[in-house]
Every structure is written in structure tokens, then in C-alpha cells.
Design an enzyme around this catalytic site. Structure first.
Site, PDB file in Angstrom:
ATOM      1  N   HIS A 443     -12.442 -10.368  -2.081  1.00 27.43           N
ATOM      2  CA  HIS A 443     -11.135  -9.997  -2.631  1.00 27.43           C
ATOM      3  C   HIS A 443     -11.049 -10.222  -4.139  1.00 27.43           C
ATOM      4  CE1 HIS A 443      -7.373  -8.314  -2.018  1.00 27.43           C
ATOM      5  NE2 HIS A 443      -6.779  -9.196  -1.221  1.00 27.43           N
ATOM      6  N   ASP A 447      -9.999  -4.595  -3.603  1.00 29.98           N
ATOM      7  CA  ASP A 447      -8.629  -4.694  -3.099  1.00 29.98           C
ATOM      8  C   ASP A 447      -8.536  -4.076  -1.706  1.00 29.98           C
ATOM      9  OD1 ASP A 447      -8.036  -1.767  -3.397  1.00 29.98           O
ATOM     10  OD2 ASP A 447      -8.297  -2.254  -5.517  1.00 29.98           O
TER      11      ASP A 447
END
Length: 473
Positions: A443, A447
Site C-alpha cells: 500500500h 492504491d
């Protein structure tokens, strides 16, 4: 005289029972009454300590898995001495000398350290094969030096994997022209040499050997019986005492990798896939693949679909440096496949999937699975991965939470395929072949929207496999 090695001596020595000696009395004439024949049981040469060289990848210790020689055996240059297991791969150690093994410094399953003596070899001092550097303590060789071989008076650069490929095909490295840096011989050079010798057109990487097709059974039931888990048949021993074992091999590698993976913020994404069309397509193609000697599973389709998706979303085929300052986009799609073996979890990878056909991928998977089952995967097979798929569904389970393998940034876990009721476009209940997929992404650089779009594209390819034809290279 049928002894392995015979020398003259001033005293009588017994001949080992494993040698059968036949003498013609009329042919034996001695200039001295006490001058008789003996074997080399008594050392008359120079003892060389053959040290474990640096095998690369930062490996400092290995486990001895198998000895191919024993004390008293004779060896020649490039003969296999032993097989060792690091935390990355199995490696076969070969001899650099012609001589007789005098001492093995380790037993099976003991830890051997880089730069320390592996075996003692007695060589003929008159030939001057061993230099003083070989007899005294020396620092371990670098990986670059380890890949040198003395062949017909000149040095040839080649990795252990390339040497093994050449040996399996009876190719002398001195006859192959290297196209790598400093004339290093690459796998492609070996394959091109084979192609010139046989006139065949070979793929860019070694594939599984073509074998005769398996005999087809006359009646194959379409609806297979439900598989019932069978307990592993192992002898159960109750000693009543705690047992402590060192963490070694692939298990040690898992500890190191998972410790690094804990520093990655994982983002999870799951979806349901309808594989009904792919199931029918595979049933049609399986006999054709078997004729060509390759077992065709669903995995090659999943891998190729992932590669087509990575072309659209290259951030998923990237790596992030330790300081999180630079992202490297990988040109090759080296897609790893998690495998459950007796040695533990291993993740070999199929190289350059972006230029491979589904059949090429299936052939390479067959090769990797065979080597993985035998515990013979090389370092080149286990390193260089850029993206990973884990087919946990072959064991059982619908969903999983896969853990990213650093320095990769994404991984997928595939559940089992189940026949479930679903609605079609007309609102009718139909039988569908359903599989669940679980993705994990780093992450810090990926995204949720990017991961979802990639998953949707991958899903469209595997749900409509004919659509992959439009994008195949």
C-alpha cells in the site's frame, strides 16, 4: 593390474578387497627383492583442503544433504562431490582437482561454512596441480571467481545452472561461444548451440523434456468423486521428551523473508471468478498438450493472464528500495509460483512470461514442479521473481491472505474451483465453476483502485480466455 592406482614401494601393503588383481607371473620382474606393488592407501602425494567457495546470494552456510563420494574414492575435475542445501536452493559442489578423497569434514545434515574445508584431497605433487594457495588457509572466493572453469587451457565463465545444463546435454563449454559480459556463457548460448547441432527451434528458456503421451483410459468419468482428505501416513513416535531442531534450509529463508514482509503495509482485495469457459477450454486442450508431452493445468492460463495485466499496470511488476525512495519497474515478467514440497514452501518463477505462450509456460511449470519434488531446484529458478501467484486451492480453502515476498509489491492467492449455482444473464440458475482470488499489494506504492482495476482485467481474461488471443505476442 586392476587396482585403481598403483605405485612402487619398499614395503608390502595390502590391496583393498574391492579391487580384483590378476598377475601374469612371467611379466613381473623386479630390480629389488623387496620392491612390490601397492595401492595408494598410504599418502605419497600432497594433501589439499578443498574449501567451500562462495556460492553467491549472500549465503554463508549450507547444509550437507548428500555425499557422492567417500574416503578413499578417486575424483577428477568437475566430478560431483556433494549436494548442499542453502536457504535459497540446492547446489551441487564439484571437484577442482584430480586425486583421492582422504577426509570428509562434515556428515549428512551438518552445517558447512563458506571458506572452511569441505574435503581433503590427495593429489599427485609431481603434476603441480595444487598451488601453495590451495594448501594454506585462503579467503573464500568471490562468486565471480567461483564461476571460472579451466577448460583446455583457457577460462570459461558460466554459472552452475549453465554448467549443469551443458552436462545434461553432453556439451563441452569450450565449444560454446559466450554472449554475456566478459564472454560469459548464458543459458541461451547453450540452447542456441543445441539448436545448431539438432536443427531444432528452441524456446528462450529450457523447457520440460518431451515424453511420449500417457495412455488414455477408455472411460473417464466427467463428474469426479469428491476428494476426501487423507491423513499423512507417517510413523508416530511418542518419546515423552521435548525435541529441539535448528531452523535450516528453506524454513530459515522463510523466517528472513517474512520478517522483512512485516514492514510492508498490506492492502487486501478479493473477488469471485467464473471459470466455466476456461474449464471447457482446458478439457479440449489437455489431450493436445499430452501428445506434446506436457501436462496442462489451469495455472498457465492464470500466469499468462497476469502477465497481460502487468503490461497495463506495470507498477505491480516493480520493486521498492529499502529506503522507499525509488521504484524500479521490471522489464521481465518473472512470475513466481508457490509450491508445497517436503523441503517446505518454495517459490520458483517462470522467466519472461511476457514472451511465452501458454504451452511454453505449462512446459516450464512441469520442469519446475519435477525439480521441486526432487529438491533439485537451482538458485536461478528461485531468484529474480517480480510477481507471485499462490495456488492454495490445490490443497483446499476458498480464501487466503497472501503475504508479499520482498522486494516484490504484489501477490495473488487462488482458491479451489467449486461447482456452485449462479444466475446467468436471463436470470436463470445455472451450474458455474467458481473460484475466489485474493490479492495483496504494497500500500506504500499501490492504491486500492489500481489493484482493483488489475484484478478486473485479469478476471476478464480468465473468464473469457478467447479474449487473450487479441493481446498475445
Amino acid at each position: 593390474v586392476c587396482t585403481h592406482r598403483v605405485r612402487s614401494c619398499s614395503s608390502i601393503r595390502s590391496v583393498k578387497s574391492k579391487y580384483v588383481c590378476v598377475f601374469d607371473k612371467s611379466a613381473l620382474k623386479f630390480s629389488h627383492q623387496q620392491r612390490l606393488l601397492r595401492t595408494s592407501a598410504v599418502s605419497c602425494g600432497q594433501i589439499v583442503q578443498f574449501k567451500l567457495s562462495d556460492i553467491g546470494e549472500g549465503i554463508t552456510e549450507v547444509t550437507i544433504k548428500e555425499w557422492y563420494i567417500k574416503e578413499g574414492d578417486s575424483v577428477s575435475q568437475f566430478d560431483s562431490i556433494c549436494e548442499v542445501q542453502s536457504d535459497k536452493a540446492s547446489v551441487t559442489i564439484s571437484s577442482r582437482y584430480d586425486g583421492i578423497i582422504r577426509k570428509l569434514h562434515y556428515s549428512i545434515d551438518e552445517i558447512a561454512f563458506v571458506g572452511k574445508p569441505l574435503v581433503d584431497i590427495e593429489i599427485d605433487a609431481s603434476k603441480g596441480v595444487a598451488s601453495e594457495e590451495d594448501v594454506v588457509e585462503t579467503p573464500p572466493m568471490s562468486h565471480e571467481e567461483h564461476t571460472h572453469q579451466e577448460i583446455k587451457g583457457h577460462k570459461t565463465l558460466a554459472t552452475p545452472a549453465v554448467r549443469r545444463l551443458a552436462m545434461e546435454n553432453n556439451i563441452k563449454l569450450s565449444e560454446v561461444v559466450g554472449t554475456g559480459k566478459d564472454n560469459r556463457i548464458l543459458k541461451e548460448d547453450i540452447l542456441n548451440y543445441l539448436a545448431k547441432q539438432t536443427g531444432a527451434i528452441l524456446p528462450p528458456s529450457p523447457k520440460a523434456e518431451i515424453i511420449p503421451p500417457l495412455p488414455k483410459s477408455q472411460t473417464v468419468p466427467k463428474d469426479k468423486a469428491r476428494k476426501i482428505p487423507v491423513p499423512v501416513s507417517r510413523p508416530i513416535m511418542f518419546s515423552g521428551e521435548d525435541k529441539t531442531e535448528p531452523v535450516t534450509g528453506f524454513q530459515k529463508a522463510m523466517v528472513k523473508i517474512m520478517r522483512a514482509a512485516l514492514n510492508i503495509p498490506h492492502f487486501g482485495y478479493c473477488d469471485e471468478i467464473d471459470l466455466t469457459q476456461l474449464v471447457h477450454l482446458r478439457e479440449e486442450l489437455k489431450p493436445l498438450a499430452e501428445i506434446r508431452g506436457v501436462k496442462l493445468s489451469f495455472m498457465p492460463f492464470f500466469i499468462k493472464a497476469a502477465s497481460l495485466g502487468l503490461l497495463q499496470y506495470p507498477i505491480l511488476n516493480a520493486s521498492l528500495d529499502e529506503n522507499c525512495q525509488n521504484v524500479t519497474y521490471k522489464a521481465s515478467h518473472n512470475i513466481g509460483v508457490a509450491m508445497d514440497t517436503e523441503q517446505g514452501l518454495i517459490v520458483p518463477n517462470v522467466k519472461n512470461v511476457q514472451v511465452c505462450s501458454v504451452f511454453d509456460i505449462a512446459a516450464e511449470l512441469n520442469r519446475l514442479q519435477s525439480l521441486g519434488s526432487a529438491g533439485q531446484l537451482g538458485t536461478s529458478d528461485l531468484t529474480g521473481g517480480t510477481f507471485t501467484l499462490s495456488n492454495i486451492g490445490t490443497i483446499g480453502g476458498t480464501y487466503a491472505k497472501p503475504v508479499i515476498l520482498p522486494p516484490e509489491v504484489a501477490i495473488g492467492a487462488l482458491g479451489k474451483i467449486q461447482a456452485l449455482p449462479r444466475f446467468n444473464g436471463k436470470g436463470e440458475v445455472i451450474k458455474a465453476q467458481v473460484m475466489n482470488v485474493s490479492w495483496s499489494a504494497d500500500h506504500r506504492v499501490i492504491d486500492g483502485a489500481t489493484m482493483a482495476r488489475f484484478s478486473n482485467l485479469w478476471k476478464s481474461y480468465v473468464e473469457n480466455p478467447a479474449s487473450m488471443l487479441l493481446d498475445l505476442k
